[in-house]
Design an enzyme around this catalytic site. Sequence first.
Site, PDB file in Angstrom:
ATOM      1  N   SER A 271      -7.090   3.761  -1.048  1.00 45.26           N
ATOM      2  CA  SER A 271      -6.920   2.578  -1.884  1.00 45.26           C
ATOM      3  C   SER A 271      -6.737   1.306  -1.063  1.00 45.26           C
ATOM      4  CB  SER A 271      -5.748   2.820  -2.831  1.00 45.26           C
ATOM      5  OG  SER A 271      -5.915   2.056  -3.978  1.00 45.26           O
ATOM      6  N   LYS A 275      -9.123   0.036   2.179  1.00 50.89           N
ATOM      7  CA  LYS A 275      -9.683  -1.274   2.541  1.00 50.89           C
ATOM      8  C   LYS A 275      -9.300  -1.587   3.994  1.00 50.89           C
ATOM      9  CE  LYS A 275      -8.019  -2.849  -2.071  1.00 50.89           C
ATOM     10  NZ  LYS A 275      -8.850  -2.351  -3.105  1.00 50.89           N
ATOM     11  N   HIS A 412      -7.447   8.323  -9.535  1.00 50.08           N
ATOM     12  CA  HIS A 412      -7.189   7.590  -8.292  1.00 50.08           C
ATOM     13  C   HIS A 412      -6.043   8.273  -7.548  1.00 50.08           C
ATOM     14  CE1 HIS A 412      -7.138   3.850  -5.966  1.00 50.08           C
ATOM     15  NE2 HIS A 412      -5.819   3.834  -6.069  1.00 50.08           N
TER      16      HIS A 412
END
Length: 432
Positions: A271, A275, A412
Amino acid sequence: MKHHSSSVIQLPPSFRCFVLIMALLSVMSVVAQGPNEANYDEARVPQYVLPDVLTCADGTVVTSVRAWERHRRPELMAMLASLEYGFTPKGMKNVRMSHQLVKENREALDGLATMQQVQLTFSRGGVTREALMLVFIPNVRKGRVPVIVGYNFRGNHSVMENEEILYSPYFQQLPNREDPVLKRGNQSSRWAVRDIVKRGYALVTMCYQDIFPDVADGGPRSVTALCDAESEPGTAWQALGAWAWGSSRMADWVVKQRWANKHQLVIMGHSRQGKAALWAGAQDKRFAVVISNDSGCGGAALSKREFGERVGQITRSFPHWFCPNFSRYGGREQELPFDQHELLALIAPRHLYVASAVEDRWADPHGEYLAAYHASPVFALYGLKGLSSPDMPAVNAPIMNHVGYHIREGIHDVTDYDWACYLDFCDKAFGR
Ligand code: GCU
């Protein structure tokens, strides 16, 4: 009939009011489906044009590795730094890092691993910051071992239910010792520590909050306070840049360990840390495998698809993640002079793995896949196979070329399934 219809009209006033409000709200939501709303409808993805990863700003087309490395790659690095993640100040090279073994258990995990807790202290000009690494080294080793580096979200104590694990510095400051976030092992389902160690990999993790506290005003308490700003304010680094920097400091320590194979360094991030892992991988070529788990907007997902989370939303909710310039593209994704496939391309010729989850539509699985697909021409330039089809694979059917991808069922998260795929991919990458 008449009676019937009039009885419909004769609804109690409160209910009529309710119906009216609902009708108004639904009209308003259509009108308000403005430029910064999350879109979950593939039919509403705009016609977008992706910048060609192999075409330089001056129009020259890259046809050789040399031209890619000399011109296009540095150009993309500078573009991503100035418009998305911020520049890492050069002065950070003068930060002194010292390390201290605080605790060691050579018989951890029923004797499978040596568990170390190592404090990193960063100092410059009288300012210091501390972070605590939690390290698992397989006890059965044939030579030096590959190492996976990755941040945890909720402190080292969350990785495993184990009284010996010290609280990460960020959590040591919490006043209430009964706070549920201090519960040991509260994110252990995300860390397949035993599987990782049994497969012969070492694991190095630390809490991302130690590097940059994840709140809008976290800057002054973060490692960014170790160095004066050098660039113009719009291009200044913030949390994502700092987290990427911190991963490289874990790597600095790892490559000096006699048990570690410095050519088999893996970075894995989930998540917001997915990044950061991609940006770390772009900047630090010691990461031989870069893994993005559900990284979404500002990570692996294409911004120009405007699907799921959007640039306007992410920069408003998390103003401390990207450089300030990125927020200018809120609602103006089509004006971005780059897209996330170009970040992924910067990992070439090293190994890249992107993973998505079916129910994680906020992170736009399709956009994550397409970015890896559109990064593939750069891998091809090196004679390496990326993703060859614009169509996504079936659920739970990983692709493991030089670029890997899977979409698994579920939400997620990081699951044992994800880890099993990552370990298979790394084994393949390292010829194990
Ligand atoms: C939020 C944010 C995402 C991010 C995620 C996470 O949902 O909008 O961009 O990836 O948090 O880090 O879990």
